[in-house]
Design a protein around this motif. Sequence first.
Motif, PDB file in Angstrom:
ATOM      1  N   LEU A 160       0.778  -1.150   0.091  1.00 37.44           N
ATOM      2  CA  LEU A 160       0.084  -0.054  -0.103  1.00 37.44           C
ATOM      3  C   LEU A 160       0.808   1.156  -0.038  1.00 37.44           C
ATOM      4  CD1 LEU A 160      -2.795  -1.178   2.624  1.00 37.44           C
ATOM      5  CD2 LEU A 160      -2.858  -0.889   0.240  1.00 37.44           C
ATOM      6  N   ASN A 161       0.412   2.321  -0.897  1.00 31.47           N
ATOM      7  CA  ASN A 161       1.423   3.253  -1.193  1.00 31.47           C
ATOM      8  C   ASN A 161       0.567   4.610  -0.581  1.00 31.47           C
ATOM      9  OD1 ASN A 161       2.048   6.052  -2.416  1.00 31.47           O
ATOM     10  ND2 ASN A 161       3.268   4.623  -3.855  1.00 31.47           N
ATOM     11  N   GLN A 162       1.160   5.183   0.565  1.00 35.61           N
ATOM     12  CA  GLN A 162       0.708   6.159   1.140  1.00 35.61           C
ATOM     13  C   GLN A 162       0.308   7.617   0.418  1.00 35.61           C
ATOM     14  OE1 GLN A 162       2.616   7.434   4.813  1.00 35.61           O
ATOM     15  NE2 GLN A 162       0.741   8.350   5.686  1.00 35.61           N
ATOM     16  N   ILE A 163       1.339   7.807  -0.569  1.00 35.45           N
ATOM     17  CA  ILE A 163       1.176   9.106  -1.243  1.00 35.45           C
ATOM     18  C   ILE A 163      -0.148   8.817  -2.292  1.00 35.45           C
ATOM     19  CG2 ILE A 163       2.127  10.657  -2.889  1.00 35.45           C
ATOM     20  CD1 ILE A 163       4.848  10.211  -1.749  1.00 35.45           C
ATOM     21  N   GLN A 164      -0.197   7.627  -2.750  1.00 34.60           N
ATOM     22  CA  GLN A 164      -1.233   7.442  -3.657  1.00 34.60           C
ATOM     23  C   GLN A 164      -2.559   7.410  -2.636  1.00 34.60           C
ATOM     24  OE1 GLN A 164      -0.844   3.902  -5.629  1.00 34.60           O
ATOM     25  NE2 GLN A 164       0.646   4.639  -7.029  1.00 34.60           N
ATOM     26  N   LEU A 168       5.691   3.210   1.756  1.00 35.40           N
ATOM     27  CA  LEU A 168       5.069   2.212   1.237  1.00 35.40           C
ATOM     28  C   LEU A 168       5.012   0.860   2.326  1.00 35.40           C
ATOM     29  CD1 LEU A 168       4.244   1.003  -1.827  1.00 35.40           C
ATOM     30  CD2 LEU A 168       6.506   0.029  -1.592  1.00 35.40           C
ATOM     31  N   VAL A 169       3.890   0.474   2.450  1.00 37.65           N
ATOM     32  CA  VAL A 169       4.208  -0.691   3.377  1.00 37.65           C
ATOM     33  C   VAL A 169       3.783  -1.966   2.591  1.00 37.65           C
ATOM     34  CG1 VAL A 169       3.082  -1.554   5.431  1.00 37.65           C
ATOM     35  CG2 VAL A 169       2.942   0.835   5.232  1.00 37.65           C
ATOM     36  N   SER A 170       4.879  -2.906   2.746  1.00 43.71           N
ATOM     37  CA  SER A 170       4.537  -4.155   1.960  1.00 43.71           C
ATOM     38  C   SER A 170       4.696  -5.296   2.793  1.00 43.71           C
ATOM     39  CB  SER A 170       5.991  -4.446   1.126  1.00 43.71           C
ATOM     40  OG  SER A 170       6.058  -3.040   0.316  1.00 43.71           O
ATOM     41  N   LEU A 171       3.868  -6.111   2.322  1.00 44.17           N
ATOM     42  CA  LEU A 171       3.948  -7.634   3.145  1.00 44.17           C
ATOM     43  C   LEU A 171       4.334  -8.442   1.883  1.00 44.17           C
ATOM     44  CD1 LEU A 171       0.269  -7.822   4.782  1.00 44.17           C
ATOM     45  CD2 LEU A 171       2.430  -7.426   5.831  1.00 44.17           C
ATOM     46  N   ARG A 172       5.474  -9.016   1.913  1.00 42.58           N
ATOM     47  CA  ARG A 172       6.047  -9.863   0.956  1.00 42.58           C
ATOM     48  C   ARG A 172       6.169 -11.377   1.145  1.00 42.58           C
ATOM     49  NH1 ARG A 172       9.680  -5.788  -1.782  1.00 42.58           N
ATOM     50  NH2 ARG A 172       9.765  -4.097  -0.211  1.00 42.58           N
ATOM     51  N   ASN A 173       5.704 -12.150   0.368  1.00 46.45           N
ATOM     52  CA  ASN A 173       5.747 -13.569   0.447  1.00 46.45           C
ATOM     53  C   ASN A 173       7.129 -13.811   0.113  1.00 46.45           C
ATOM     54  OD1 ASN A 173       5.448 -16.516  -0.986  1.00 46.45           O
ATOM     55  ND2 ASN A 173       4.058 -16.402   0.919  1.00 46.45           N
ATOM     56  N   LEU A 174       7.879 -14.518   0.899  1.00 40.44           N
ATOM     57  CA  LEU A 174       9.416 -15.059   0.359  1.00 40.44           C
ATOM     58  C   LEU A 174       9.179 -16.521  -0.033  1.00 40.44           C
ATOM     59  CD1 LEU A 174      11.163 -13.142   3.045  1.00 40.44           C
ATOM     60  CD2 LEU A 174      10.691 -12.372   0.797  1.00 40.44           C
ATOM     61  N   ILE A 175       8.663 -17.435   0.808  1.00 44.57           N
ATOM     62  CA  ILE A 175       8.601 -18.708   0.762  1.00 44.57           C
ATOM     63  C   ILE A 175       7.239 -19.214   0.496  1.00 44.57           C
ATOM     64  CG2 ILE A 175       9.377 -20.935   1.488  1.00 44.57           C
ATOM     65  CD1 ILE A 175      11.519 -19.416   3.049  1.00 44.57           C
ATOM     66  N   PRO A 197       9.368  12.096  -1.853  1.00 42.08           N
ATOM     67  CA  PRO A 197       8.446  12.997  -1.938  1.00 42.08           C
ATOM     68  C   PRO A 197       7.743  13.501  -3.098  1.00 42.08           C
ATOM     69  CG  PRO A 197      10.370  13.697  -0.469  1.00 42.08           C
ATOM     70  CD  PRO A 197      10.463  12.498  -1.213  1.00 42.08           C
ATOM     71  N   ASN A 198       6.453  13.411  -3.079  1.00 41.81           N
ATOM     72  CA  ASN A 198       5.736  14.092  -4.369  1.00 41.81           C
ATOM     73  C   ASN A 198       5.271  15.531  -3.923  1.00 41.81           C
ATOM     74  OD1 ASN A 198       4.162  14.517  -6.220  1.00 41.81           O
ATOM     75  ND2 ASN A 198       2.837  12.713  -6.185  1.00 41.81           N
ATOM     76  N   ARG A 199       5.601  16.779  -4.587  1.00 41.02           N
ATOM     77  CA  ARG A 199       5.485  18.039  -4.275  1.00 41.02           C
ATOM     78  C   ARG A 199       5.265  18.325  -2.848  1.00 41.02           C
ATOM     79  NH1 ARG A 199      -0.159  17.545  -7.265  1.00 41.02           N
ATOM     80  NH2 ARG A 199       0.520  17.342  -9.331  1.00 41.02           N
ATOM     81  N   GLY A 200       6.533  17.679  -2.312  1.00 41.14           N
ATOM     82  CA  GLY A 200       6.866  18.034  -0.874  1.00 41.14           C
ATOM     83  C   GLY A 200       6.305  17.083   0.148  1.00 41.14           C
TER      84      GLY A 200
END
Length: 754
Positions: free
Chosen positions: A385-389, A500-507, A492-495
């Motif tokens: 999930l992207n906080q700026i978006q 970005l909060v990620s949950l990554r599956n590795l295995i 930063p986008n326009r200041g």
Amino acid sequence: MTESYRVSVRALCEFTAKTGDLDLRFTPSPTAREGMEGHLAVARRRGEQYQTEIALSGEYDALTVRGRADGYTPEINRLEEIKTFRGDLELLPENHRALHWAQAKIYGWLMCQREGLETIELALVYFDIVKQQETLVKESFSANDLEAFFKAQCHTFLAWAKQELAHRRARDSAAEGLQFPHPDFRFGQRPLAEAVYRGAATGQCLLAEAPTGIGKTLGTLFPLVKAMPTQQLDKILFLTAKTPGRALALGAIAQLELPELRTLELVARDKSCEHPDKACHGDSCPLAEGFYDRLPEARAEAVREPQLTQSRLRDLALHHGICPYYLSQEMARWSDVVVGDYNYYYDQSAMLYALTTQQQWRTAVLVDEAHNLVERARGMYSAALNQIQFRATKKQAPKALKNPLEKVNRAWNALNRAQPDEEEFVIQAELPEDFNHSLQLATAAITDYLTEHPFALDSDLMQFYFDALQFLRVVELFEPQSFLCDVEWLKPNRGRKGTLVSLRNLIPAEQLKPRFEAAHSTTLFSGTLRPARYYRDLLGLPADTVAMEMPSPFSAEQLRIHTAPDISTRYRDRSASIAPIARLINQQYREMPGNYLAFFSSYQYLQQVLEAVQTEYTALPVWAQNRRMSESARQEFLDTFQENGQGIGFAVLGGVFGEGVDLPGDRLIGAFIATLGLPQVNPVNEALKQRLDEQFGQGYNDTYLYPGLRKVVQAAGRVIRSERDRGVIHLIDDRFRWKQVKDLLPGWWPTSGW
Ligand code: SF4
């Protein structure tokens, strides 16, 4: 003895009792885990006498109807059918409710028959998984009425069941008499076919490393079609990583010339939707309106088609005025071979996996280019999930959603504040519970809002909603030993700052395991599946999986391999390697002019060597891959490789030209491969290495060496495509001479001299 057709209560009712519009408004449905928890929650509220999962069955003519009723309370003689949901129950479409009643009535009759009851009370229990509240709709029925209902449903289904039994007989007898479509097997193709057949006979998983040129697609499909009658297979699933694999499979099936075999091509919704601007329900899309009323005729026509390719299915669906995508979903039930992307079986909500378990199909699965499955599966069980978006999206949200979205933002900011100063990327020790809780509340609020205002949200907010739901689904699966949660500061986008909060599956082993268990047999095949242990561990394959290496039709005489013991492509040595690599490329080209591919580990490295070549060797024709290439630009790149052409195409290792590209004969006479393709050393890969080390003891190899060398072998595999091809490969790095690296190169390569 007359043959019996087995059908589940659910499948019977879906066939006979679904009418009216297709309506996906009452979504998202709960996840499988939420559904199970909902059932348990209801059961806990009942008395001690409450029975759950009651196995019931009944016969009608050639039909055997089976299923498990959700719950029964003997003291009050009440049978319950439990449905979990989110949103507003009032908005449940009438035809969904009718379907639920049909199921309850069938179970009701089967229960009356088993217990000798004259009457029974039936209840639909709608359980709201967010509010944890149940709504009960109940009615008493006589056994006679329920029996009449049961018979009527069975009668409606019977003609179809008889047609299906006849189809199965015809299919199996045609498969028995099937001959291999060519006079001979290709070299290596017969052992592959035999191994696949054995796998189907023993119900084992097979990992088959099968080199280019042996005809893998036909070599795996043919034995499974032959195994259909002997092993009583219901379905063959041919799963691909990329679109071209589908066309190859459909072509191979066409070669079998078996009109009794029904084949279906599955295509993603966004590629088969006729009205992308509309929503999937009758008030919005004309192809959803009356879908179930027109489905029976379309279905009856579709089963007469041996090969339902995307275009044939589209014509047929439009002729009947129904949605092609949802017709294809229906036809998956009635096809013998289904060709589609990996995600139809391995994804979290995979339709073919769900059908295999629900319908108890005996399914044989073929996984094409299976080296892709580790990475693809990681993607299926990851989320970000992207906080700026999100902030931009939040501004557009309707008033009713401002509050829950603002709470998400506050929880997000608190999460950011908890990160150590100055660190751009932080792996979290624990899941961010407050943040997740705020997401749960927000998605519940959006669900409620959507059920009342189905068209009201813009596409960005819908995208956030789907991303948040995916995030929460991954939260449910999260295990520290196979997932990673991280927070990364964005540019930063326009200041405005944000993370970005990620949950990554590795295995993905734990997620895929049940999918291998549900299949009768699975064959994973590719030109590069080495070492087998890596795939066994990371994919969660059963312990008795058989690993085989098929002999190659190519010989060492066809290939010259040069290594460059004096060149190091390690990151610290890159700049010193540029001039020698450019010299090497020029030298090889002067000695043997023709078409070559030169692979580099990054665009930056590619660019540096390209500039050196263009400066020093101006007469050398060159062309290069770039970061954003359209389909046509890619084709143009490949078209430059003409028969008897001359020049060097620069490409990125592991990119679109690194595999699946076929340039036979003189279209490609050699390749340069600079670097071992090792993935970048970064915090994610280091965390992966640590986990793989803890679990399987080979962290470095599993994270870096094996994935890197796979890319090298795939890229080098572009050079020799047939028994007539001749070529040269330059492996540019001193480490290619190391034993553990050499061991990962194909056995037929001439590597003994170095
Ligand atoms: S055509 Fe598109 S919008 Fe209409 S029902 Fe099919 S997928 Fe949904």
